[in-house]
Design a protein around this motif. Sequence first.
Motif: not given
Length: 427
Positions: A198-225
């Motif tokens: 009950k710590f958090v609603p784990f079922r709503k997590l979008q990452f972690g239901r299974y292992p995942g692999a991603f291309d290494r992204p190029e990053l940029q810094q932005v100002t958000v809110d």
Amino acid sequence: MSRINKNVVLALLTLTSSAFLLFQLYYYKHYLSTRNGAGLSKSKGSRIGFDSTQWRAVKKFIMLTSNQNVPVFLIDPLILELINKNFEQVKNTSQGSISQCTFFCVPRDFTAFALQYHLWKNEEGWFRIAENMGFQCLKIESKDPRLDGIDSLSGTEIPLHYICKLAAHAIHLVVFHERSGNYLWHGHLRLKEHIDRKFVPFRKLQFGRYPGAFDRPELQQVTVDGLEVLIPKDPMHFVEEVPHSRFIECRYKEARAFFQQYLDDNTVEAMAFRKSAKELLQLAAKTLNKLGVPFWLSSGTCLGWYRQCNIIPYSKDVDLGIFIQDYKSDIILAFQDAGLPLKHKFGKVEDSLELSFQGKDDVKLDIFFFYEETDHMWNGGTQAKTGKKFKYLFPKFTLCWTEFVDMKVHVPCETLEYIEANYGTQT
């Protein structure tokens, strides 16, 4: 009488003033606030403002990671989609120049960030500082799957996920590990027995239901809110990867057992073939990726991955599968331009297409095109010498990422069923 009239007049004035005030409040709430953005739907932000639970949690988390030099970047699909839709606005916003919380104030239970673990130099004390800032944090660890076949290291645990909760909002910090093939991997979020469900609603997590692999992204810094954050330079590419990111490991323990029973072929010829086959697979992957054509390991190459986590030295070729709907008319020309001349072409696009290209050192690349029916898939085969045609049936399957000869490639998720359709029951 005049006194009564005076009281009546005062009462009427009071009622009129109250009614006018209520009308102003109603008009502001239902008309002006909508026009100015306060009545926007969840997808467009809201004027909950910078006192919202979500924004305060994100602000504290960014302060924490910035002060402790924790290499994180934003991977929350909902927020990245909003940023992408309003990218010109975000790009032209400087810190402190905004008047409305548009992105981080969207109501939700979690905000997801990625931790680049290979760049993290100061893990010690991070938890304690987070808790001193008011966060309640949970650390999820598990065995490193890459060490599964090595007795002395197979119990080594690595961090996979952090969840830090502040009031009613939680930050999901997904630990991205660097893998061979220049891609990033995260593990499955498995809750151990002692963890409070009950710590958090784990079922709503979008990452972690299974292992995942991603291309290494190029990053940029932005100002958000009003907060400076790192995001993928191509936010939508990352978002589009999420639903197709499932990753399955090679079966290291079983491969080790296989080689204990059947000695590996380490002759000069076998080593030379594996080297040539790996180079051919790399060249084929580069060519198909440039065309935008997804593919997977098939036939003997898939069997080698599943059974021994390596190329089968006596197979003499590299086998790939492609869905016929992904066929491109310039695929043959693309391989020829890459230095792989066409050796055979069997069938046609409408029926049983199969392409074979000649690599160096007499190593051949075979590409089988798969056709989908209502309850199964199939590919055609043709004997080069006799021209005799075959039809091979497969149960329906989906694609998962895996690692093979230091590459991130696809295999059927339902690997055993796929292999057994090709080669019969595996013991």
